[in-house]
Design a protein around this motif. Sequence first.
Motif, PDB file in Angstrom:
ATOM      1  N   ARG A 136       0.857  -1.321  -0.125  1.00  0.00           N
ATOM      2  CA  ARG A 136       0.113  -0.194  -0.004  1.00  0.00           C
ATOM      3  C   ARG A 136       1.019   1.181   0.077  1.00  0.00           C
ATOM      4  O   ARG A 136       2.055   1.167   0.439  1.00  0.00           O
ATOM      5  CB  ARG A 136      -0.790  -0.019   1.236  1.00  0.00           C
ATOM      6  CG  ARG A 136      -1.899   1.267   1.408  1.00  0.00           C
ATOM      7  CD  ARG A 136      -2.424   1.167   2.569  1.00  0.00           C
ATOM      8  NE  ARG A 136      -3.488   0.026   2.851  1.00  0.00           N
ATOM      9  CZ  ARG A 136      -3.902  -0.262   4.003  1.00  0.00           C
ATOM     10  NH1 ARG A 136      -3.407   0.148   5.139  1.00  0.00           N
ATOM     11  NH2 ARG A 136      -4.588  -1.096   4.146  1.00  0.00           N
ATOM     12  N   ALA A 142       2.803   1.030  -6.870  1.00  0.00           N
ATOM     13  CA  ALA A 142       2.904   0.715  -8.237  1.00  0.00           C
ATOM     14  C   ALA A 142       4.147   0.475  -8.710  1.00  0.00           C
ATOM     15  O   ALA A 142       4.699  -0.196  -9.472  1.00  0.00           O
ATOM     16  CB  ALA A 142       2.170   1.604  -9.053  1.00  0.00           C
ATOM     17  N   LEU A 178       0.339  -4.677 -13.594  1.00  0.00           N
ATOM     18  CA  LEU A 178      -0.762  -4.187 -12.751  1.00  0.00           C
ATOM     19  C   LEU A 178      -1.998  -3.923 -13.430  1.00  0.00           C
ATOM     20  O   LEU A 178      -1.971  -3.440 -14.470  1.00  0.00           O
ATOM     21  CB  LEU A 178      -0.182  -2.978 -11.964  1.00  0.00           C
ATOM     22  CG  LEU A 178       1.012  -3.005 -11.294  1.00  0.00           C
ATOM     23  CD1 LEU A 178       1.449  -1.785 -10.759  1.00  0.00           C
ATOM     24  CD2 LEU A 178       1.248  -4.171 -10.428  1.00  0.00           C
ATOM     25  N   ALA A 223      -8.336  -7.625 -11.401  1.00  0.00           N
ATOM     26  CA  ALA A 223      -7.002  -8.421 -11.033  1.00  0.00           C
ATOM     27  C   ALA A 223      -6.473  -8.698 -12.315  1.00  0.00           C
ATOM     28  O   ALA A 223      -6.791  -8.461 -13.451  1.00  0.00           O
ATOM     29  CB  ALA A 223      -7.599  -9.668 -10.447  1.00  0.00           C
ATOM     30  N   VAL A 231      -2.423 -10.750  -9.304  1.00  0.00           N
ATOM     31  CA  VAL A 231      -2.403  -9.213  -8.696  1.00  0.00           C
ATOM     32  C   VAL A 231      -3.532  -8.496  -8.854  1.00  0.00           C
ATOM     33  O   VAL A 231      -4.348  -8.459  -9.943  1.00  0.00           O
ATOM     34  CB  VAL A 231      -1.376  -8.290  -9.248  1.00  0.00           C
ATOM     35  CG1 VAL A 231      -1.563  -6.893  -8.725  1.00  0.00           C
ATOM     36  CG2 VAL A 231       0.070  -8.706  -9.382  1.00  0.00           C
ATOM     37  N   ARG A 285      -5.940  -5.233  -7.536  1.00  0.00           N
ATOM     38  CA  ARG A 285      -5.773  -3.829  -7.222  1.00  0.00           C
ATOM     39  C   ARG A 285      -7.036  -3.443  -6.263  1.00  0.00           C
ATOM     40  O   ARG A 285      -8.241  -3.410  -6.782  1.00  0.00           O
ATOM     41  CB  ARG A 285      -5.724  -2.891  -8.506  1.00  0.00           C
ATOM     42  CG  ARG A 285      -5.555  -1.541  -7.929  1.00  0.00           C
ATOM     43  CD  ARG A 285      -5.137  -0.653  -9.271  1.00  0.00           C
ATOM     44  NE  ARG A 285      -4.947   0.670  -8.921  1.00  0.00           N
ATOM     45  CZ  ARG A 285      -4.504   1.749  -9.854  1.00  0.00           C
ATOM     46  NH1 ARG A 285      -4.439   1.338 -11.155  1.00  0.00           N
ATOM     47  NH2 ARG A 285      -4.396   2.877  -9.500  1.00  0.00           N
ATOM     48  N   GLU A 301      -3.599   0.518  -3.245  1.00  0.00           N
ATOM     49  CA  GLU A 301      -3.201  -0.891  -2.620  1.00  0.00           C
ATOM     50  C   GLU A 301      -3.450  -2.196  -3.548  1.00  0.00           C
ATOM     51  O   GLU A 301      -4.303  -2.151  -4.331  1.00  0.00           O
ATOM     52  CB  GLU A 301      -4.409  -0.952  -1.416  1.00  0.00           C
ATOM     53  CG  GLU A 301      -3.982  -2.354  -0.582  1.00  0.00           C
ATOM     54  CD  GLU A 301      -4.835  -2.006   0.504  1.00  0.00           C
ATOM     55  OE1 GLU A 301      -4.958  -3.487   1.050  1.00  0.00           O
ATOM     56  OE2 GLU A 301      -5.643  -1.135   1.029  1.00  0.00           O
ATOM     57  N   TYR A 302      -2.529  -3.023  -3.326  1.00  0.00           N
ATOM     58  CA  TYR A 302      -2.360  -4.038  -4.015  1.00  0.00           C
ATOM     59  C   TYR A 302      -2.487  -5.545  -3.319  1.00  0.00           C
ATOM     60  O   TYR A 302      -1.934  -5.551  -2.186  1.00  0.00           O
ATOM     61  CB  TYR A 302      -1.237  -4.236  -5.279  1.00  0.00           C
ATOM     62  CG  TYR A 302      -1.297  -2.796  -5.988  1.00  0.00           C
ATOM     63  CD1 TYR A 302      -1.877  -3.022  -7.316  1.00  0.00           C
ATOM     64  CD2 TYR A 302      -0.781  -1.740  -5.744  1.00  0.00           C
ATOM     65  CE1 TYR A 302      -1.932  -1.999  -8.168  1.00  0.00           C
ATOM     66  CE2 TYR A 302      -0.756  -0.652  -6.510  1.00  0.00           C
ATOM     67  CZ  TYR A 302      -1.307  -0.848  -7.779  1.00  0.00           C
ATOM     68  OH  TYR A 302      -1.415   0.220  -8.584  1.00  0.00           O
TER      69      TYR A 302
END
Length: 223
Positions: free
Chosen positions: A59, A64, A74, A81, A90, A92, A97-98
């Motif tokens: 986060r 990123a 991303l 995702a 991954v 989002r 935040e990921y």
Amino acid sequence: MISPTQYPTRSPLYHLQANAQLSRLGDSLTVARYSSGETEAARRCALVDLCNLARVGFRGAGSAHYLQAQGFELPPAPNLALRQTDGSLVARLSRTEYLLLGSLGDQGQRLQRLENGWQQDATANYLLPRIDSHAWLRLCGQHCAEVMAKLCAVDLRPQSFPPLAVAQTSAARINVIVINAGTPLQPCLELLCDRAAAEYFWGALLDAMGEFDGCAVGIEALI
């Protein structure tokens, strides 16, 4: 015989796995299978415990850039995702935040190395150790959406919740992250909830699956 108590990291559901065939998963254990015939069950309606597969969150405004520098692609917007070439995922969750979910292909080793190698610096990029905070269950098979309709008010049918969509919602009265990680031919939902609620949510899902002859399966049914 392999025992979960031999390993320092255990699934919060390990005490329900007494009669299961276990196998190693990185530095921990997972259920290989509970019984025979699980591949067919996985096509119909099945639940898998992935609590010991690596996952991690990041986060901050610099997250990123950090993840892209580590070779991750991303999602372009929150609540989406993206599948990576190694099979990891991954998601989002917000603008900054990921959530990253490991791949069974490498037993989560890529994400484990990512987490172990992270260091705090002046960049706004903060590690979130999600294996400690969130349990990870996978619901797969053709009846996924119908099972979740009993527990969740969000319409998770493919026409409303397409592949790689992410929902941060409530299911069985607890907060849950739902990721559509499947395809039209192989429906699959990744479900993440508070780790302390894992046994409760596992039981609620199995109860909802009963109408469709659903059952718990091990990772051999997925490979």
